[in-house]
Design an enzyme around this catalytic site. Structure first.
Site, mmCIF file in Angstrom:
data_model
loop_
_atom_site.group_PDB
_atom_site.id
_atom_site.type_symbol
_atom_site.label_atom_id
_atom_site.label_comp_id
_atom_site.label_asym_id
_atom_site.label_seq_id
_atom_site.Cartn_x
_atom_site.Cartn_y
_atom_site.Cartn_z
ATOM 1 N N GLY A 1 49.706 106.655 112.414
ATOM 2 C CA GLY A 1 49.025 106.545 113.691
ATOM 3 C C GLY A 1 49.439 105.300 114.448
ATOM 4 C CB THR A 2 50.250 101.867 113.301
ATOM 5 O OG1 THR A 2 48.953 101.568 112.793
ATOM 6 C CG2 THR A 2 50.845 100.606 113.904
ATOM 7 C CB SER B 1 45.945 108.036 112.089
ATOM 8 O OG SER B 1 46.501 107.702 110.850
ATOM 9 C CB ALA B 2 47.086 112.902 109.148
ATOM 10 C CB CYS C 1 33.437 85.343 105.333
ATOM 11 S SG CYS C 1 32.041 86.403 105.682
#
Length: 487
Positions: free
Chosen positions: A69-70, A194-195, A322
């Site tokens: 997806g990126t 994105s799958a 954090c």
């Protein structure tokens, strides 16, 4: 063990598993070849493309598959911007976009382009009017996610798409979080997904570019995927991804499951603030994904909280600084201006048992209480005038913190300075809470802190505790955050 992190990766859908195993036997050949095995692989690829296009709401020849997806986002942004370079080089995007969009924007800026970040309200939602005001003749592309990956807030995509169409500017929608629940409405120009967010296997992304949208793929090209995603296709994974997405669209099952999960999320949104003191539930109460809820716990170390929940049998995620390698607050929570410490994101996968949610609600209060006790927080988070062991409170008169040669202010009641330099949130906020009752009403507590999260969490604490945040000023190290006691 209940898995409550579907927003990161959904469990593999049973249909995806079956399709993956079957296509390992049938779809291993090169779909670009003309012999029998290649033709069989091509049939599988074409069928997967048709299924994905139907689920997205576009034509099959508008869909290409990418390795993630990126990569789909990066290819979509770079290709759309390059094709409209003569029009302008300005990119608009919301402040809460996925990091894939932000990283693409950084590359665009480094190459000489410009970016305008659109602010969001406290629920994480962009105002369509702000988009309209920001559109200009040199705008090359607008990027807007359909729903936020951290807090679940849905964006006004349909309204923004209409504005972009009127201005002649393409709109790229990151639909990674919403596509499992239905097609994205509106006249978008490009869409990425994105799958592994919808129960397909990891390593498969989807990029749709509608006909009529100018697009110039960047980087080395080859003959595969219309030149928009080079390299040999991972056909078994693509087939499995398309099969699971098609299964989600079949019949009424997805709508029914969305309604069921929404009720479970509504229960979490309602019960957590009742069961745990000093909690802020973030995200839009109405315009949101059905399966996702995020809340932040005051005076809590997020990493410790996630570890304790994991020990109790619950897999959840967080946007707390954090819990990240950068030790900076989530850019989404920062843009919203909400509390970041002790942040918990619960995203329920398909089929979540209601009994698991009830057990989570039973376990959570004791877990939060134990983390707070370790940090020296007074019971129930109530401020006290006395420092508690482990709190690290060290207060000095405000006059002592003035720069040399500057007279101490005499028009205001006496103040205190709390030195929290070198300490990570939530410790600066805990020490602020302990110091606030040491000053009279109208007096100030100045917190010296060099943790980036303090810039977000101290104002959020003031809003939650009905104290006045008087602002920030530079300090020799970090910053000085001034809080005035109201009551």
């Amino acid at each position: 063990m209940p898995y409550f992190d579907a927003a990161s990766a959904a469990p593999l859908h049973p249909v995806a598993r079956e399709a993956l195993l079957a296509s390992l036997d049938e779809g291993w050949a090169d779909p670009a070849r003309l012999y029998r095995e290649g033709r069989r692989a091509r049939l599988l690829l074409d069928a997967a493309r048709e299924a994905a296009a139907e689920a997205v709401g576009c034509r099959p020849d508008e869909v290409v598959f990418t390795p993630s997806g990126t990569q789909a986002v990066h290819s979509g942004v770079s290709g759309a911007l390059a094709a409209r370079r003569r029009v302008g080089r300005r990119l608009l995007h919301s402040a809460v976009e996925h990091s894939a969009v932000l990283h693409a924007a950084e590359v665009h800026t480094a190459a000489g382009g410009s970016c305008t970040e659109l602010a969001v309200d406290r629920t994480g939602r962009v105002a369509a009017g702000d988009v309209a005001a920001a559109l200009s003749p040199d705008t090359a592309l607008v990027c807007l996610q359909s729903a936020n990956h951290e807090v679940g807030t849905e964006q006004p995509v349909e309204e923004v798409a209409a504005l972009c169409q009127e201005a002649g500017v393409p709109l790229l929608v990151d639909a990674a979080q919403s596509l499992p629940w239905g097609p994205v409405p509106g006249g978008w120009s490009l869409l990425a997904a994105s799958a592994h967010k919808w129960g397909g296997p990891p390593g498969v992304g989807l990029l749709a570019v509608r006909k009529g949208t100018r697009f110039a793929p960047q980087g080395p090209r080859d003959e595969r995927e219309a030149g928009r995603s080079p390299g040999f296709e991972n056909l078994p994974a693509i087939v499995a991804a398309a099969a699971s997405l098609r299964a989600l669209r079949a019949g009424q099952e997805t709508a029914d499951e969305a309604a069921r999960l929404r009720k479970l999320v509504d229960r979490i949104r309602t019960r957590v603030p009742e069961l745990v003191p000093d909690v802020e539930v973030v995200g839009h109460p109405v315009h949101r994904l059905p399966h996702l809820v995020t809340f932040s716990c005051l005076y809590v170390d997020g990493e410790a909280l996630l570890h304790e929940l994991d020990r109790a049998g619950f897999s959840v995620s967080s946007g707390s600084s954090c819990t990240s390698s950068t030790l900076t607050p989530s850019h989404v929570l920062r843009a919203m201006g909400v509390l970041s410490e002790g942040n918990v994101r619960v995203s329920l996968p398909y089929g979540t048992d209601g009994a698991e949610v009830e057990r989570f609600l039973e376990v959570l209060p004791a877990v939060v209480r134990s983390v707070r006790e370790r940090l020296g927080v007074p019971a129930a988070g109530r401020e006290t005038g006395a420092a508690t062991a482990g709190g690290g409170l060290e207060a000095v008169p405000a006059a002592a913190a003035e720069e040399p040669g500057e007279p101490a202010a005499s028009a205001e009641p006496a103040g205190l300075v709390v030195d929290s330099l070198g300490k990570r949130c939530p410790l600066p906020v805990i020490e602020l809470a302990k110091a606030i009752l040491e000053v009279p009403v109208g007096g100030t507590v100045t917190v010296l802190a060099d943790d980036e999260a303090a810039r977000l969490d101290i104002p959020a604490w003031c809003a939650m505790r009905e104290q006045e945040y008087a602002g920030e000023r530079p300090a020799e190290r970090g910053a000085a955050y001034v809080v005035r006691r109201r009551a």
